[in-house]
Design an enzyme around this catalytic site. Structure first.
Site, PDB file in Angstrom:
ATOM      1  CG  HIS A 175      -1.957   1.035   1.257  1.00 44.48           C
ATOM      2  ND1 HIS A 175      -2.205   1.896   0.204  1.00 44.48           N
ATOM      3  CD2 HIS A 175      -2.838   1.408   2.239  1.00 44.48           C
ATOM      4  CE1 HIS A 175      -3.179   2.732   0.530  1.00 44.48           C
ATOM      5  NE2 HIS A 175      -3.566   2.458   1.762  1.00 44.48           N
TER       6      HIS A 175
ATOM      7  CG  HIS B 278      -2.265   2.809  -9.609  1.00 43.92           C
ATOM      8  ND1 HIS B 278      -3.488   2.471  -9.092  1.00 43.92           N
ATOM      9  CD2 HIS B 278      -1.631   3.552  -8.669  1.00 43.92           C
ATOM     10  CE1 HIS B 278      -3.593   2.994  -7.873  1.00 43.92           C
ATOM     11  NE2 HIS B 278      -2.481   3.652  -7.596  1.00 43.92           N
TER      12      HIS B 278
ATOM     13  CG  ASP C 289       3.237   5.159  -5.543  1.00 41.16           C
ATOM     14  OD1 ASP C 289       3.004   5.898  -4.569  1.00 41.16           O
ATOM     15  OD2 ASP C 289       2.427   4.322  -5.971  1.00 41.16           O
TER      16      ASP C 289
END
Length: 427
Positions: free
Chosen positions: A264, A305, A363
């Site tokens: 996560h 993703h 990210d």
């Protein structure tokens, strides 16, 4: 509720099920009637189950859409700022000028933490993971604010939200300072939210802080782009903890614990670990080949993703911020960042990645920015938790202020059937 109806036939018996329609998105079949008829659904990971109704955030992963209160994330990131987005998440509408000024001032006036909080840090080893410390100190806030723990009181919920948003940067910076043995830095009320965070992270008592506005702007975007992401694992954890009537500080601490998981919140930290594993630009082709080999466990982190089957809408904004930061700091030739930029180019041009829509995600770019600013990888998930706090508290408040039931997922039991106890001497 829509005009559509659904029916389910089980052993010759037909059950009528209600169908609900949201503002946008797929219709939802209500299955609560199954329990009264001796059945319930089996949905590992809750990937096909809506556990709540919410007005806060909407995601369409196939189209690459993320809306907060109906506003596209790209517009918020380009025209708004983090605290204005916090207001939107908490109150469901953008503030006017007076409302924003009042909100920002409230946050500014609550950035300090009780001085006794500093003694909590002394109980941790200096090499403790920052997320371990954050779980403890955020939950401990409930020990200092008995005046606002009545979750049925709207004003109590509001001041708790303000306190959490205001104090998270302070606690995050204190966590970092503790792990490197430097004195804690007090917040400065004349600084903006992101400037204050960078001041507390990198300032020292011996000289005045000089916060680079380009870095502060990038930091604000990182916070904003992580502010909420609908019913993810940590947000669902906050809601589940909150459904028991737990205080908001305990609920946010539970969210931090869930975010700590590498599947996560650890994604941007994994990006830097991957870059370090590659080590040198001369090995990029070798690792790209490994990523393409289905029999090789190696994965390129920060590409693709789980939710977005197209380009991550947050990544477009974050890419621009990353380029600005690298140019400002003159780090275009940093070895690790050169690897990152080359991987980005490959992912955007190589047919293998394009066909599979393995584009760089938020990210990937946030990891590059945080590395460039000088934030250690162990703090990356703490930054994520800081940014996600308004989303967590907004979902908690939405649930508590409406009608809700204590969360109680069911299970498909596959253990032994009933059996009789056998005394120890007969086994």
């Amino acid at each position: 509720m829509s005009d559509k109806k659904a029916s389910l036939s089980i052993d010759g018996k037909t059950l009528d099920l209600k169908v609900h329609s949201g503002t946008i998105g797929p219709d939802v079949i209500e299955v609560s009637a199954l329990t009264g008829n001796g059945y319930f659904t089996y949905d590992p990971g809750f990937v096909s189950t809506a556990a709540c109704e919410s007005k806060i955030t909407y995601i369409d992963g196939d189209k690459g859409v993320l809306l907060h209160g109906g506003y596209p994330i790209e517009q918020l990131a380009e025209q708004s700022d983090y605290l204005e987005t916090c207001y939107l998440l908490l109150y469901g509408a953008l503030p006017n000028a007076a409302q924003k000024e009042t909100f920002v001032n409230k946050v500014r006036m609550h950035t300090m933490v009780n001085d006794q909080m500093s003694t909590f840090f002394k109980g941790f080893r200096r090499d403790a993971h920052p997320m371990a410390i954050m779980c403890g100190v955020v939950g401990a806030l409930s020990a200092f604010y008995h005046d606002s723990l009545d979750i049925t009181d709207e004003k109590h919920r509001e001041i708790s939200a303000i306190r959490l948003i205001a104090k998270m940067p302070t606690l995050a910076a204190m966590t970092y300072k503790y792990t490197i043995g430097q004195p804690f830095m007090y917040p400065q009320n004349h600084l903006s939210y992101s400037e204050n965070f960078l001041h507390m992270m990198f300032g020292n008592p011996c000289e005045p802080s000089n916060v680079n506005p380009v870095l502060a702007k990038a930091m604000d975007k990182i916070f904003l782009l992580h502010a909420d992401h609908e019913q993810n694992a940590s947000t669902s954890t906050v809601r589940l903890a909150g459904s028991t009537g737990a205080n908001p500080f305990a609920c946010i601490s539970a969210g931090i614990a869930a975010l700590w998981g590498p599947s996560h919140g650890g994604a941007n930290e994994a990006v830097l670990d991957m870059l370090n594993e590659i080590g040198d630009a001369s090995r990029i082709d070798e690792f790209v080949a490994k990523a393409k080999d289905k029999d090789d466990p190696f994965r390129l982190m920060g590409f693709g993703h789980r939710v977005y089957k197209n380009f991550d809408p947050r990544a477009k904004v974050m890419k621009l911020a990353a380029d600005e930061v690298l140019a400002e700091l003159g780090l275009e030739n940093d070895p690790l960042l050169k690897i990152a930029k080359r991987l980005e180019q490959i992912a955007l041009e190589d047919e293998y990645f394009i066909e599979r829509k393995l584009y760089p995600n938020v990210d990937f770019y946030s990891g590059i920015i945080l590395k460039a600013i000088g934030i250690p990888t162990s703090m990356f998930t703490v930054i994520f938790a800081l940014g996600r706090t308004p989303g967590w508290i907004a979902h908690w408040n939405e649930m508590i202020s409406g009608s809700y039931r204590i969360g109680r997922p069911r299970q498909l039991y596959t253990g032994p059937a009933q059996r009789d106890f056998v005394p120890l001497d007969k086994r």
